[in-house]
Design an enzyme around this catalytic site. Structure first.
Site, PDB file in Angstrom:
ATOM      1  N   TYR A 134     -32.898   7.474   4.492  1.00 54.09           N
ATOM      2  CA  TYR A 134     -34.056   8.132   3.894  1.00 54.09           C
ATOM      3  C   TYR A 134     -34.904   7.072   3.227  1.00 54.09           C
ATOM      4  CZ  TYR A 134     -31.729  12.697   4.280  1.00 54.09           C
ATOM      5  OH  TYR A 134     -31.135  13.835   4.743  1.00 54.09           O
ATOM      6  N   THR A 160     -35.204   9.394   8.504  1.00 57.51           N
ATOM      7  CA  THR A 160     -35.483  10.832   8.419  1.00 57.51           C
ATOM      8  C   THR A 160     -36.708  11.050   7.547  1.00 57.51           C
ATOM      9  OG1 THR A 160     -33.167  11.368   8.761  1.00 57.51           O
ATOM     10  CG2 THR A 160     -34.506  13.061   7.706  1.00 57.51           C
ATOM     11  N   ILE A 292     -28.326  23.697  19.078  1.00 60.06           N
ATOM     12  CA  ILE A 292     -27.559  23.441  20.309  1.00 60.06           C
ATOM     13  C   ILE A 292     -26.104  23.801  20.040  1.00 60.06           C
ATOM     14  CG2 ILE A 292     -26.761  21.638  21.889  1.00 60.06           C
ATOM     15  CD1 ILE A 292     -29.610  20.408  21.394  1.00 60.06           C
ATOM     16  N   ARG A 313     -24.057  21.268  13.472  1.00 63.55           N
ATOM     17  CA  ARG A 313     -23.043  22.206  12.972  1.00 63.55           C
ATOM     18  C   ARG A 313     -21.819  22.372  13.862  1.00 63.55           C
ATOM     19  NH1 ARG A 313     -27.934  23.952  11.148  1.00 63.55           N
ATOM     20  NH2 ARG A 313     -28.195  24.235   8.900  1.00 63.55           N
TER      21      ARG A 313
HETATM   22  C1  LIG Z   1     -24.594  20.079   6.115  1.00 68.10           C
HETATM   23  C2  LIG Z   1     -25.681  19.264   6.749  1.00 68.10           C
HETATM   24  C3  LIG Z   1     -26.041  18.057   6.170  1.00 68.10           C
HETATM   25  C4  LIG Z   1     -27.051  17.286   6.757  1.00 68.10           C
HETATM   26  N1  LIG Z   1     -27.339  16.062   6.241  1.00 68.10           N
HETATM   27  C5  LIG Z   1     -28.266  15.293   6.843  1.00 68.10           C
HETATM   28  C6  LIG Z   1     -28.508  13.964   6.408  1.00 68.10           C
HETATM   29  O1  LIG Z   1     -27.854  13.471   5.494  1.00 68.10           O
HETATM   30  N2  LIG Z   1     -29.482  13.270   7.035  1.00 68.10           N
HETATM   31  C7  LIG Z   1     -30.216  13.781   8.073  1.00 68.10           C
HETATM   32  O2  LIG Z   1     -31.093  13.120   8.618  1.00 68.10           O
HETATM   33  N3  LIG Z   1     -29.978  15.021   8.547  1.00 68.10           N
HETATM   34  C8  LIG Z   1     -29.015  15.771   7.957  1.00 68.10           C
HETATM   35  N4  LIG Z   1     -28.742  17.020   8.469  1.00 68.10           N
HETATM   36  C9  LIG Z   1     -29.501  17.515   9.648  1.00 68.10           C
HETATM   37  C10 LIG Z   1     -28.798  17.111  10.953  1.00 68.10           C
HETATM   38  O3  LIG Z   1     -28.892  15.738  11.187  1.00 68.10           O
HETATM   39  C11 LIG Z   1     -29.427  17.814  12.165  1.00 68.10           C
HETATM   40  O4  LIG Z   1     -30.812  17.597  12.156  1.00 68.10           O
HETATM   41  C12 LIG Z   1     -29.147  19.303  12.228  1.00 68.10           C
HETATM   42  O5  LIG Z   1     -27.864  19.626  11.735  1.00 68.10           O
HETATM   43  C13 LIG Z   1     -29.259  19.768  13.680  1.00 68.10           C
HETATM   44  O6  LIG Z   1     -29.152  21.137  13.770  1.00 68.10           O
HETATM   45  P1  LIG Z   1     -27.781  21.915  14.173  1.00 68.10           P
HETATM   46  O7  LIG Z   1     -26.910  21.851  12.965  1.00 68.10           O
HETATM   47  O8  LIG Z   1     -28.288  23.276  14.491  1.00 68.10           O
HETATM   48  O9  LIG Z   1     -27.174  21.190  15.370  1.00 68.10           O
HETATM   49  C14 LIG Z   1     -27.722  17.779   7.915  1.00 68.10           C
HETATM   50  C15 LIG Z   1     -27.332  18.990   8.488  1.00 68.10           C
HETATM   51  C16 LIG Z   1     -26.318  19.727   7.937  1.00 68.10           C
HETATM   52  C17 LIG Z   1     -25.898  21.017   8.595  1.00 68.10           C
END
Ligand SMILES: Cc1cc2nc3c(=O)[nH]c(=O)nc-3n(C[C@H](O)[C@H](O)[C@H](O)COP(=O)(O)O)c2cc1C
Length: 362
Positions: A134, A160, A292, A313
């Site tokens: 970040y 991000t 997905i 997820r």
């Molecule tokens: C619990 C959780 C924590 C996440 N933490 C981050 C993170 O630290 N950095 C980031 O770029 N995206 C983070 N994401 C987003 C994921 O990288 C991703 O974009 C997203 O989970 C994709 O969607 P999906 O869960 O439906 O596959 C997080 C997602 C979840 C579910």
């Protein structure tokens, strides 16, 4: 004798078992979306509106799921999305996830909010060599974090850009989610972050305190010029932003709304993907994530123009149910399902998966 784990047999069973086994707090943090969860649901339901028209009797001999991205070989066109605090789900945390990804030769993107030391995770799996970061409030601190990742052996960076502040997380507030004292973003502890003076009167937290620490396109262009490794921008939803990323030298973009965790009512990623690919052209690396859940969804995203996808997820669920084994098994199920989708559609290679094979149903 270690206790024998009866692994779920399908991806949906992983979901059900994870949901049952998680504490209400973890369920709210890992499985819910921001606000009313509309964007999170939209990501998934966008796949319901697409059908695939398969082709028969093609010669599929010698086919494979292999593809190349940024000059790197991917065994299959998907990667583990960066997500925070794996130690909330398994004692070994990100090391378990990296071990599971290594077992299936699938790349993992390590989150800046990893709950395990970056060097320990890097040495746990050869395939964990992408790092997500970040903006850290200033150019100096952000480049220091990027350099730390590169020095640890991460050869691709993912910045991000869609979460400058946290989304409205009602489910977490209602469940009383808090990090336990022994889980934290250990790799960020040594970096100075902006400190905010207490708010006075009617001052706004977003505009009076945070806004001036957020990056602009100039800052991101500067960062890309400073580092020697490819940088992708994650969280792009508009074709013009994708074109801007391309013009400032980003190695690619990830079409993402953070799994519906930030702006509730942001569009489903699958819905905006084709216009973005159209804008930047077929050769520019456009990845996508969000919703997905099955191998056939990977097929659809590729047909709509993604070069590869990130999985969030489903990996959370694998890790929650069975640690490294669960991560590896979920990846295996996704890969098997994706191969079956390729075979049943008459595609021997990733290049055979084309836009004219998928149709939008109203
Ligand atoms: C619990 C959780 C924590 C996440 N933490 C981050 C993170 O630290 N950095 C980031 O770029 N995206 C983070 N994401 C987003 C994921 O990288 C991703 O974009 C997203 O989970 C994709 O969607 P999906 O869960 O439906 O596959 C997080 C997602 C979840 C579910």
């Amino acid at each position: 004798m270690p206790e024998q784990i009866q692994l779920p047999r399908t991806l949906n069973e992983y979901y059900d078992r994870a949901r049952e086994s998680m504490s209400p707090q973890n369920r709210a943090y890992f499985l819910a979306g921001a606000g009313d969860g509309r964007t999170m649901s939209a990501n998934e339901s966008a796949f319901d509106h697409v059908s695939i028209t398969p082709r028969m009797l093609r010669d599929l001999g010698g086919g494979s799921t292999e593809t190349h991205l940024l000059g790197q070989r991917l065994a299959s066109p998907f990667l583990i999305a960066p997500f925070a605090y794996h130690r909330l789900l398994d004692a070994a945390g990100e090391v378990a996830t990296a071990t599971g990804s290594q077992a299936q030769s699938i790349k993992m993107i390590l989150s800046a909010q990893s709950s395990v030391d970056i060097n320990t995770v890097r040495s746990a799996g050869d395939d964990c060599d992408w790092f997500q970061l970040y903006w850290m409030g200033s150019r100096q601190t952000t480049i220091e974090l990027a350099q730390m990742a590169v020095a640890a052996g991460f050869g691709t960076l993912v910045l991000t850009v869609d979460a400058p502040v946290q989304g409205v997380r009602d489910r977490e507030i209602e469940a009383g989610f808090e990090l336990p004292h022994d889980v934290s973003a250990v790799n960020l502890a040594r970096f100075s972050r902006p400190r905010f003076a207490p708010l006075e009167g009617t001052q706004s937290i977003v505009f009076d305190r945070i806004a001036h620490t957020l990056p602009t396109w100039d800052d991101v262009a500067w960062l890309i010029a400073q580092v020697q490794v490819p940088v992708l921008l994650k969280g792009i939803l508009h074709p013009d932003d994708a074109a801007r990323a391309q013009s400032i030298g980003a190695a690619g973009v990830v079409v993402s709304n953070h799994g519906g965790r930030v702006l509730d009512r942001a569009p489903a990623t699958l819905d905006v993907l084709p216009a973005i690919v159209e804008k930047v052209g077929p050769d520019y690396p456009v990845l996508m994530d969000g919703g997905i859940r099955r191998g056939v969804d990977i097929f659809v995203a590729l047909a709509m123009g993604a070069k590869a996808v990130l999985i969030g997820r489903p990996i959370v669920c694998g890790l929650a149910v069975a640690g490294d084994l669960g991560v590896s098994h979920v990846l295996r199920l996704l890969r098997d399902e994706f191969e079956v989708a390729m075979l049943l559609s008459g595609c021997a290679t990733i290049d055979d998966i084309r836009r004219d094979m998928v149709h939008l149903k109203l």
